[in-house]
Scaffold this active site. Structure first.
Site, mmCIF file in Angstrom:
data_model
loop_
_atom_site.group_PDB
_atom_site.id
_atom_site.type_symbol
_atom_site.label_atom_id
_atom_site.label_comp_id
_atom_site.label_asym_id
_atom_site.label_seq_id
_atom_site.Cartn_x
_atom_site.Cartn_y
_atom_site.Cartn_z
ATOM 1 N N ASP A 51 0.842 -1.203 0.000
ATOM 2 C CA ASP A 51 0.000 0.000 0.000
ATOM 3 C C ASP A 51 0.872 1.247 0.000
ATOM 4 O OD1 ASP A 51 0.823 -0.260 2.609
ATOM 5 O OD2 ASP A 51 -1.176 -0.178 3.509
ATOM 6 N N SER A 52 2.214 1.038 0.019
ATOM 7 C CA SER A 52 3.135 2.147 -0.234
ATOM 8 C C SER A 52 2.870 2.737 -1.622
ATOM 9 C CB SER A 52 4.590 1.678 -0.130
ATOM 10 O OG SER A 52 4.803 0.548 -0.948
ATOM 11 N N ASP A 90 -0.939 -6.119 -0.264
ATOM 12 C CA ASP A 90 -1.301 -5.537 1.029
ATOM 13 C C ASP A 90 -2.810 -5.414 1.136
ATOM 14 O OD1 ASP A 90 0.644 -4.952 2.907
ATOM 15 O OD2 ASP A 90 1.329 -3.162 1.840
ATOM 16 N N LYS A 119 -1.061 -9.386 2.893
ATOM 17 C CA LYS A 119 -0.323 -8.926 4.089
ATOM 18 C C LYS A 119 -1.257 -8.067 4.932
ATOM 19 C CE LYS A 119 3.345 -5.989 3.809
ATOM 20 N NZ LYS A 119 2.852 -4.793 4.499
ATOM 21 N N GLU A 121 -1.492 -5.760 8.594
ATOM 22 C CA GLU A 121 -0.678 -5.074 9.603
ATOM 23 C C GLU A 121 -1.175 -5.338 11.028
ATOM 24 O OE1 GLU A 121 0.020 -0.903 8.842
ATOM 25 O OE2 GLU A 121 0.812 -1.309 6.845
ATOM 26 N N GLU A 187 9.224 -4.128 10.673
ATOM 27 C CA GLU A 187 9.668 -2.829 10.145
ATOM 28 C C GLU A 187 10.160 -1.912 11.271
ATOM 29 O OE1 GLU A 187 6.939 -1.042 7.385
ATOM 30 O OE2 GLU A 187 8.111 0.810 7.274
HETATM 31 O O1 KIV Z 1 3.559 -1.124 1.607
HETATM 32 C C1 KIV Z 1 4.747 -1.511 1.610
HETATM 33 O O2 KIV Z 1 5.529 -1.243 0.694
HETATM 34 C C2 KIV Z 1 5.203 -2.295 2.748
HETATM 35 C C3 KIV Z 1 6.672 -2.486 2.902
HETATM 36 C C4 KIV Z 1 7.269 -1.265 3.502
HETATM 37 C C5 KIV Z 1 7.003 -3.706 3.675
HETATM 38 O O3 KIV Z 1 4.421 -2.723 3.547
#
Ligand code: KIV
Length: 262
Positions: A51-52, A90, A119, A121, A187
């Protein structure tokens, strides 16, 4: 020869074997088909549709505004470019917190878009994580600094510094392993803590800003390729794409000026 060259598809079992064999796991982010294809051909184990994408590609100030639709579109693009790497998507903010059935529905949408795992969190949604795994979708956890909680955490800060906080992260990591996660991202935690957790867990621990003693490393590809003037301090920048692109664009402008219409 890398697994990609042998055309072996990376699975949760292969990642577990890599940890046992003390072979480091590599994970990088991609949001587009061509970049995912380059990472895959280069032999990265996992391509993360993070989600970056919100900060890196969509111009948001953090990951919070990212929607299911945005992650789905980018997951479809990435899945089209990858043959060997595992594609992890994510689960965006709001897609798993409200209700575990909604979380399963959203994880299924991401799987249909091409994600081979999702993924999630934090360790606050163990029931949702278990339900997603029960539906047949592998889950990667994410502890330490969790960007979707940036407001609660009070900014981009190292996590797990005090004894109580350190113990909490260790307990959460164990809870995620027990819930059935196949790996976790850790992280921005002190290297000694990351090392301890990597040793304590059977599943792979993939670090970012967490020192070298994890089972693998993940970076935001745009950071390590040098797209930004000020990347996070823990990022090793492997090339400077920003200046390379600027140079190429200047050459294009010069070339165009030097070849006027007749
Ligand atoms: O969203 C992302 O890119 C991440 C990484 C920083 C692990 O969760």
């Amino acid at each position: 020869m890398s697994l990609a060259e042998c055309q072996i598809k990376i699975s949760t079992t292969i990642l577990l074997k890599k940890k046992k064999a003390r072979e480091k796991i590599t994970m990088l982010t991609a949001y587009s088909c061509p970049l995912a294809n380059i990472l895959d051909e280069a032999g990265v184990d996992i391509v993360l549709v993070g989600d970056s994408v919100g900060n890196v590609a969509l111009g948001y100030k953090n990951t919070i505004p990212v929607t299911m639709l945005e992650i789905m579109v980018h997951t479809q693009a990435v899945a089209r470019g990858v043959k060997s790497a595992m594609v992890v998507a994510d689960m965006p903010f709001g897609s798993y917190q409200v209700d575990k059935n909604e979380a399963v529905g959203n994880a299924i949408e991401l799987a249909k878009a091409g994600a081979e795992a999702v993924k999630v969190e934090g360790a606050g949604y163990i029931d949702a994580i278990k339900a997603i795994i029960k539906a047949g979708i592998p889950v990667m956890g994410h502890l330490g600094f969790t960007p979707q909680s940036v407001y609660e955490l009070g900014g981009y800060k190292i996590q797990g510094r005090g004894a109580i906080h350190r113990a909490r992260i260790i307990k959460d990591a164990r809870a995620l392993e027990k819930a059935g996660c196949f790996a976790i991202v850790l992280e921005m935690v002190p290297p000694e803590l990351a090392k301890k957790i990597s040793k304590a867990l059977k599943i792979p621990v993939i670090g970012i800003g967490a020192g070298k003693d994890c089972d693998g490393q993940v970076l935001v590809t745009h950071d390590m390729l040098g797209f930004y003037e000020n990347p996070p301090s823990f990022v090793k920048v492997f090339t400077n794409m920003r200046s390379q692109i600027k140079k190429a664009v200047s050459s294009f402008i010069e070339y165009t000026q030097d070849h006027p219409q007749k």
